[in-house]
Design a protein around this motif. Structure first.
Motif, PDB file in Angstrom:
ATOM      1  N   VAL B  80       3.978  -0.591  -4.575  1.00  0.00           N
ATOM      2  CA  VAL B  80       3.869   0.917  -5.092  1.00  0.00           C
ATOM      3  C   VAL B  80       2.691   1.375  -4.588  1.00  0.00           C
ATOM      4  O   VAL B  80       1.599   0.909  -4.443  1.00  0.00           O
ATOM      5  CB  VAL B  80       3.954   0.836  -6.592  1.00  0.00           C
ATOM      6  N   PHE B  82       0.563   4.961  -5.497  1.00  0.00           N
ATOM      7  CA  PHE B  82       0.554   6.139  -6.402  1.00  0.00           C
ATOM      8  C   PHE B  82       0.069   7.164  -5.716  1.00  0.00           C
ATOM      9  O   PHE B  82      -0.701   7.104  -4.619  1.00  0.00           O
ATOM     10  CB  PHE B  82      -0.432   5.825  -7.664  1.00  0.00           C
ATOM     11  N   ILE B  86      -6.069   4.290  -5.790  1.00  0.00           N
ATOM     12  CA  ILE B  86      -6.506   3.689  -6.920  1.00  0.00           C
ATOM     13  C   ILE B  86      -7.223   2.360  -6.359  1.00  0.00           C
ATOM     14  O   ILE B  86      -6.496   1.412  -5.952  1.00  0.00           O
ATOM     15  CB  ILE B  86      -5.535   3.402  -8.020  1.00  0.00           C
ATOM     16  N   HIS B  87      -8.418   2.113  -6.410  1.00  0.00           N
ATOM     17  CA  HIS B  87      -9.153   0.959  -6.110  1.00  0.00           C
ATOM     18  C   HIS B  87     -10.313   0.613  -6.932  1.00  0.00           C
ATOM     19  O   HIS B  87     -10.798   1.695  -7.271  1.00  0.00           O
ATOM     20  CB  HIS B  87      -9.335   1.111  -4.475  1.00  0.00           C
ATOM     21  N   PHE B  88     -10.997  -0.496  -6.602  1.00  0.00           N
ATOM     22  CA  PHE B  88     -12.305  -0.829  -7.233  1.00  0.00           C
ATOM     23  C   PHE B  88     -13.239  -0.199  -6.225  1.00  0.00           C
ATOM     24  O   PHE B  88     -13.563  -0.959  -5.467  1.00  0.00           O
ATOM     25  CB  PHE B  88     -12.291  -2.347  -7.519  1.00  0.00           C
ATOM     26  N   SER B  89     -13.863   0.616  -6.631  1.00  0.00           N
ATOM     27  CA  SER B  89     -14.601   1.619  -6.025  1.00  0.00           C
ATOM     28  C   SER B  89     -16.066   0.823  -5.602  1.00  0.00           C
ATOM     29  O   SER B  89     -16.610   0.820  -4.346  1.00  0.00           O
ATOM     30  CB  SER B  89     -15.113   2.801  -6.385  1.00  0.00           C
ATOM     31  N   ARG B 142      -2.251  -1.448   0.344  1.00  0.00           N
ATOM     32  CA  ARG B 142      -2.118  -2.278  -0.854  1.00  0.00           C
ATOM     33  C   ARG B 142      -0.624  -2.527  -1.311  1.00  0.00           C
ATOM     34  O   ARG B 142      -0.305  -3.532  -1.739  1.00  0.00           O
ATOM     35  CB  ARG B 142      -2.810  -1.327  -1.989  1.00  0.00           C
TER      36      ARG B 142
END
Lengths: 245, 287
Positions: B80, B82, B86-89, B142
């Protein structure tokens, strides 16, 4: 539950606690407490050390898990976790375990420092049991509180209110201002008082009564019930809300 | 692969359904597109298909089994991406990748994937330092980490420059060529036109049309031919009906006697067809 995946999630949570500087802050606070306690006399140390360990295991646990939840909220990373094979229980439990391990580590720094420097005596098993039970309970409670907080400042204000409501009666009872039997029984429902009992039980001179066992049961069984009945069922809805729906 | 029957959905705080009884099927090995303006229900449909939103009505089956019967093993098979990256910055690109890799049974060759999207050199940089385009490219990596059978892409090229958008589109086509199935939601007509085998037009939670882009163009397009030629030093444009063009004397004479500058068939764009079918512009509606 897949234990390998749970371990991966716990390691990920611990790594992020470090990356987002939560670990540095907790170590700094542990050092600060150690310095303050180093300069107090033995009588004061005997009452202050359990109190500080209790604060670390209760209010600080709520604060740390709250900050972790807000970091996740600000980056919406919970959405991407929802589309992995990880289950909600693995995701929640990993947070509880990581925060508990993290807090035990900072408490251990204070305990070890005072064991070697001031030769404070305590039961090693009971101190870690007490800190584990109190931290896990308050992390679970903090997780549940975080579901309802709109922003970080709001969360801090609510923790202050919580501290005022729960900590003050405990402190007043401990220093002998609240003496009536009524308080003794009423405070049994106060989780901060229960944390104070289970941590205090590890120190020399503590008198074991039913209060200790009720408090330990409260932290363990209460924690499990809050986790199972409140935190876990609401997690999916919370996570979806964070994903922007 | 996916079969959606009479799907309806209402958000808890809404009075009305945002998805109003839609039916469609995603066949194995195809790229299926959802084209519609913002707020049409594209992302909501995707969130239902990936089991993030649960309280829907109607029936959705994946490989013949009701999706409500799948547990989290469902996510071993899908990838997926989005709309918002969306990631851990505060973790590096590689730390992000390694963390997610460990959650899946199947692991893709992440070095090859990162090289493909041009992020291999930046793998040790904090994701917080990435540009929006880099984050979007990392998003697709991802989504492909677990070697999924099916990809869900929400507005995949939104915010990408043309070069990187082309790389991403090529990756999507390669994924399909290798047997993968793709569900794309987009309001960008060119993405849908270039990528999709079939497209559904969705407006206000209802599907107005489903077909291949080619069939839609044939069905709704102008069947005309435009001929531009030189006459007395000037350019002249003439339009002829496509039917029986080979027997059109005027057209044939012009071809034989004039200096032809351009010849175009009167193909209509998907966007024009979308407006014609739905009465709504892709750019007009807002969330």
């Amino acid at each position: 539950m897949n234990l390998n995946r749970l371990w991966v999630l716990v390691k990920g949570e611990l790594s992020r606690l470090n990356k987002y500087n939560v670990t540095s802050i907790s170590i700094l606070i542990a050092i600060m407490w150690s310095i303050i306690l180093f300069f107090v006399d033995e009588v004061a140390l005997a009452s202050l050390l359990p109190l500080i360990l209790m604060l670390d295991a209760t209010l600080m646990s709520v604060m740390y898990i709250g900050s972790v939840m807000f970091f996740e909220k600000s980056e919406s990373t919970i959405s991407t976790m929802l589309v992995t094979p990880s289950t909600s229980s693995e995701l929640v439990l990993s947070k509880v375990l990581a925060n508990t391990i993290h807090n035990i580590f900072s408490s251990a720094l204070i305990i070890i420092a005072f064991f070697f420097i001031k030769h404070v005596e305590f039961n090693w098993f009971l101190i870690f049991l007490g800190i584990f039970a109190a931290t896990a309970f308050h992390t679970i409670a903090g997780l549940y509180l975080a579901y309802f907080q709109k922003n970080f400042t709001g969360m801090l204000v609510n923790i202050m209110i919580l501290a005022f409501v729960l900590l003050i009666p405990t402190a007043l009872y401990e220093i002998g201002i609240l003496t009536a039997d009524f308080w003794k029984y009423l405070l049994l429902i106060n989780p901060i008082q229960a944390a104070a009992e289970v941590i205090g039980g590890a120190f020399t001179g503590y008198v074991f009564t039913y209060v200790y066992y009720i408090s330990l049961g409260y932290m363990i069984i209460g924690g499990l019930l809050v986790y199972r009945l409140l935190v876990l069922p609401k997690f999916h809805d919370y996570a979806i809300k964070q994903s922007g729906v | 692969m996916f079969k959606v029957e009479d799907l309806k959905f209402k958000y808890p705080n809404n009075k009305e359904d945002v998805i109003r009884g839609i039916n469609f099927e995603i066949k194995e090995g195809e790229i299926f597109g959802f084209l519609g303006p913002s707020g049409a229900g594209k992302s909501t449909t995707q969130k239902i298909l990936i089991k993030i939103l649960e309280d829907f009505r109607g029936k959705i089956s994946y490989n013949g089994i009701d999706i409500t019967e799948y547990g989290n093993e469902f996510y071993e098979e899908i990838g997926v991406s989005f709309e918002m990256p969306i990631h851990f910055s505060k973790m590096t690109c590689m730390e992000n990748i390694n963390f997610f890799l460990q959650l899946y049974k199947n692991n893709a060759d992440c070095e090859a994937l990162l090289k493909r999207v041009g992020l291999w050199e930046d793998r040790d940089k904090m994701v917080g330092e990435f540009s929006k385009g880099m984050k979007i490219r990392l998003n697709i990596v991802r989504a492909l980490l677990n070697e999924p059978k099916m990809l869900f892409l929400d507005e995949p090229t939104n915010g990408l420059d043309p070069t990187n958008a082309m790389i991403l589109k090529d990756m999507i086509k390669e994924f399909r060529k290798d047997g993968g199935t793709v569900f794309i939601t987009s309001h960008i007509m060119s993405d849908i036109d270039q990528l999709c085998d079939r497209v559904a037009f969705i407006v206000e939670g209802q599907i107005k049309e489903i077909d291949t882009p080619r069939n839609l163009k044939i069905r709704y397009g102008n069947r005309t031919l435009k001929l531009e030629y030189k006459e007395d030093g000037k350019s002249v444009l003439k339009e002829f009906p496509m039917d029986d063009i080979g027997k059109n004397d005027e057209f044939l004479t012009l071809l034989q006697t004039k200096e032809v500058e351009t010849i175009h068939s009167g193909e209509t764009t998907l966007e024009d067809i979308f407006i014609k079918v739905t009465g709504v512009s892709l750019k007009d509606e807002s969330e």
